[in-house]
Design a protein around this motif. Structure first.
Motif, short mmCIF file in Angstrom:
data_model
loop_
_atom_site.label_atom_id
_atom_site.label_comp_id
_atom_site.label_asym_id
_atom_site.label_seq_id
_atom_site.Cartn_x
_atom_site.Cartn_y
_atom_site.Cartn_z
N PHE A 1 -14.00 -5.34 -7.43
CA PHE A 1 -13.60 -5.97 -6.17
C PHE A 1 -12.25 -6.67 -6.32
N VAL A 2 -12.04 -7.32 -7.45
CA VAL A 2 -10.75 -7.98 -7.68
C VAL A 2 -9.63 -6.94 -7.73
N ILE A 3 -9.86 -5.84 -8.45
CA ILE A 3 -8.87 -4.78 -8.52
C ILE A 3 -8.61 -4.20 -7.13
N GLN A 4 -9.68 -4.08 -6.34
CA GLN A 4 -9.54 -3.58 -4.97
C GLN A 4 -8.66 -4.49 -4.13
N LEU A 5 -8.83 -5.81 -4.28
CA LEU A 5 -7.99 -6.75 -3.54
C LEU A 5 -6.52 -6.62 -3.95
N VAL A 6 -6.28 -6.48 -5.24
CA VAL A 6 -4.91 -6.31 -5.72
C VAL A 6 -4.32 -5.01 -5.17
N ALA A 7 -5.13 -3.94 -5.20
CA ALA A 7 -4.66 -2.66 -4.67
C ALA A 7 -4.36 -2.76 -3.18
N GLY A 8 -5.18 -3.52 -2.46
CA GLY A 8 -4.92 -3.70 -1.03
C GLY A 8 -3.61 -4.42 -0.79
N GLY A 9 -3.32 -5.44 -1.61
CA GLY A 9 -2.05 -6.14 -1.48
C GLY A 9 -0.87 -5.23 -1.77
N ILE A 10 -1.00 -4.42 -2.81
CA ILE A 10 0.07 -3.46 -3.13
C ILE A 10 0.25 -2.45 -2.02
N ASN A 11 -0.87 -2.00 -1.46
CA ASN A 11 -0.82 -1.04 -0.35
C ASN A 11 -0.07 -1.63 0.84
N LEU A 12 -0.32 -2.92 1.10
CA LEU A 12 0.36 -3.58 2.21
C LEU A 12 1.85 -3.72 1.95
N ILE A 13 2.21 -4.13 0.74
CA ILE A 13 3.62 -4.35 0.41
C ILE A 13 4.40 -3.04 0.42
N LEU A 14 3.77 -1.97 -0.06
CA LEU A 14 4.44 -0.66 -0.12
C LEU A 14 4.37 0.10 1.20
N LEU A 15 3.78 -0.53 2.23
CA LEU A 15 3.68 0.08 3.55
C LEU A 15 2.78 1.31 3.54
N ALA A 16 1.68 1.23 2.80
CA ALA A 16 0.60 2.21 2.81
C ALA A 16 1.06 3.64 2.54
N PRO A 17 1.68 3.90 1.37
CA PRO A 17 1.98 5.29 1.03
C PRO A 17 0.68 6.07 0.82
N VAL A 18 0.73 7.38 0.98
CA VAL A 18 -0.48 8.19 0.93
C VAL A 18 -1.22 8.01 -0.39
N TRP A 19 -0.49 8.05 -1.51
CA TRP A 19 -1.15 7.96 -2.81
C TRP A 19 -1.87 6.63 -2.99
N MET A 20 -1.28 5.55 -2.45
CA MET A 20 -1.92 4.25 -2.58
C MET A 20 -3.13 4.13 -1.66
N GLN A 21 -3.08 4.77 -0.52
CA GLN A 21 -4.25 4.80 0.35
C GLN A 21 -5.43 5.47 -0.36
N LEU A 22 -5.15 6.52 -1.10
CA LEU A 22 -6.21 7.23 -1.82
C LEU A 22 -6.79 6.37 -2.94
N VAL A 23 -5.91 5.66 -3.66
CA VAL A 23 -6.38 4.75 -4.70
C VAL A 23 -7.26 3.66 -4.09
N HIS A 24 -6.80 3.11 -2.98
CA HIS A 24 -7.54 2.05 -2.29
C HIS A 24 -8.92 2.53 -1.86
N LEU A 25 -8.99 3.75 -1.33
CA LEU A 25 -10.26 4.32 -0.89
C LEU A 25 -11.18 4.61 -2.07
N ALA A 26 -10.61 5.12 -3.16
CA ALA A 26 -11.42 5.40 -4.35
C ALA A 26 -12.06 4.12 -4.87
N LEU A 27 -11.30 3.04 -4.88
CA LEU A 27 -11.83 1.75 -5.32
C LEU A 27 -12.90 1.24 -4.36
#
Length: 321
Positions: free
Chosen positions: A257-283
């Motif tokens: 869950f902590v890693i998921q929160l960090v990934a969500g923050g990165i996804n927000l900062i990077l403006l939700a690139p496709v690859w990061m959306q997939l990482v976020h969903l996998a988590l």
């Protein structure tokens, strides 16, 4: 030996379904949902598309992988009914897996047939995607419970567990709600991409903005609230239901869950690139499955820390030895 192979196959089917889920998200993120037109199960009116565009290849491959997922679940159901006798708990979970897989296919077909793909911005699409995510989570949960019991895990019951069981169910509901908000947020990111973080934040609070844009601000808030509750829940389960496996699953769940929160923050900062959306969903899938298994370990009967621990011999049997 056959039951052990069945257990391994069950976990592999679960992992494969997560991969199919990720590929479906790739279809949505790349705007390829209309690659086969409004036809289902055919693709552009034919079985195999000719001279396909990139979008068609992406959508058609998703249908192939989804079809294979359905066949794998069917094989799992048939195999499980052959291995386990009438009345076994695994038979019940397998029936649930089959029903949820059928619903998964029907929801996917509905998205295509009603045109809720590509650039569609309707409320119906947002609602259907949220429901699609809920059904997907339930399917993963059914597969996880099947794998738990096939691996040797004892039965799970919430009867007589009081507020602790209610708290776990509330945690499951919270993760589902968080996932639903994430699905809608991801749709908004796809349909209304922001040029910069500042531009995206301004758009989120614009009163005339599309509802998908205005809803994006709520997902991070829900995530923070859910994280506080889930972390507390995991720690409480580990302390109130002390067992090695429960403690390990609680630690794993908190870490994910902590890693998921960090990934969500990165996804927000990077403006939700496709690859990061997939990482976020996998988590997100990993967080969900880990919470399901944490509950299975905490509320097993008898509560045990080892999947393969055998029940102690009865006093009568000991006396006769």
């Amino acid at each position: 030996m056959q039951s052990r192979r069945f257990a391994v196959f069950t976990w592999l089917v679960l992992i494969y379904n997560v991969l199919v889920i990720l590929w479906g998200a790739f279809v949505r993120a790349t705007g390829s949902g209309a690659g086969c037109g409004s036809h289902w199960p055919l693709c552009n009116g034919v079985v195999v598309p000719r001279a396909p565009q990139v979008e068609t290849l992406i959508e058609f491959s998703h249908r192939l992988t989804s079809g294979l997922a359905a066949l794998l679940v069917l094989a799992l159901v048939i195999w499980g009914f052959r291995v386990y006798g009438r009345g076994h708990i695994i038979r019940k979970s397998l029936v649930l897996c089959g029903i949820l897989m059928i619903l998964e296919a029907l929801i996917g077909a509905g998205l295509v047939l009603f045109g809720w793909v590509a650039d569609n911005q309707s409320v119906a699409r947002a609602v259907s995607m949220a429901l699609h995510l809920v059904n997907t989570f339930f399917l993963l949960a059914a597969l996880a419970f099947t794998g738990w019991w096939a691996t040797g895990g004892p039965r799970v019951t919430l009867r007589g567990r009081g507020w602790l069981a209610a708290a776990w169910l509330a945690g499951l509901g919270g993760v589902i709600f968080l996932g639903m908000s994430g699905a809608v947020t991801a749709l908004g990111d796809t349909l209304f991409p922001a040029g910069s973080l500042a531009e995206g934040v301004r758009a989120d609070f614009e009163p005339t903005a599309h509802f998908l844009v205005r809803m994006r601000v709520w997902h991070p808030v829900i995530a923070v609230v859910a994280a506080a509750y889930i972390v507390t829940l995991a720690r409480t389960l580990a302390s109130r239901r002390p067992a090695p496996l429960t403690a390990r699953l609680a630690n794993l769940h908190v870490a994910l869950f902590v890693i998921q929160l960090v990934a969500g923050g990165i996804n927000l900062i990077l403006l939700a690139p496709v690859w990061m959306q997939l990482v976020h969903l996998a988590l997100a899938c990993a967080v969900w499955v880990s919470l399901v298994l944490l509950g299975a370990a905490a509320f097993s009967v008898p509560a045990t820390g080892m999947l393969h621990e055998q029940p102690a011999p009865s006093s009568r049997r000991v006396a006769t030895q």
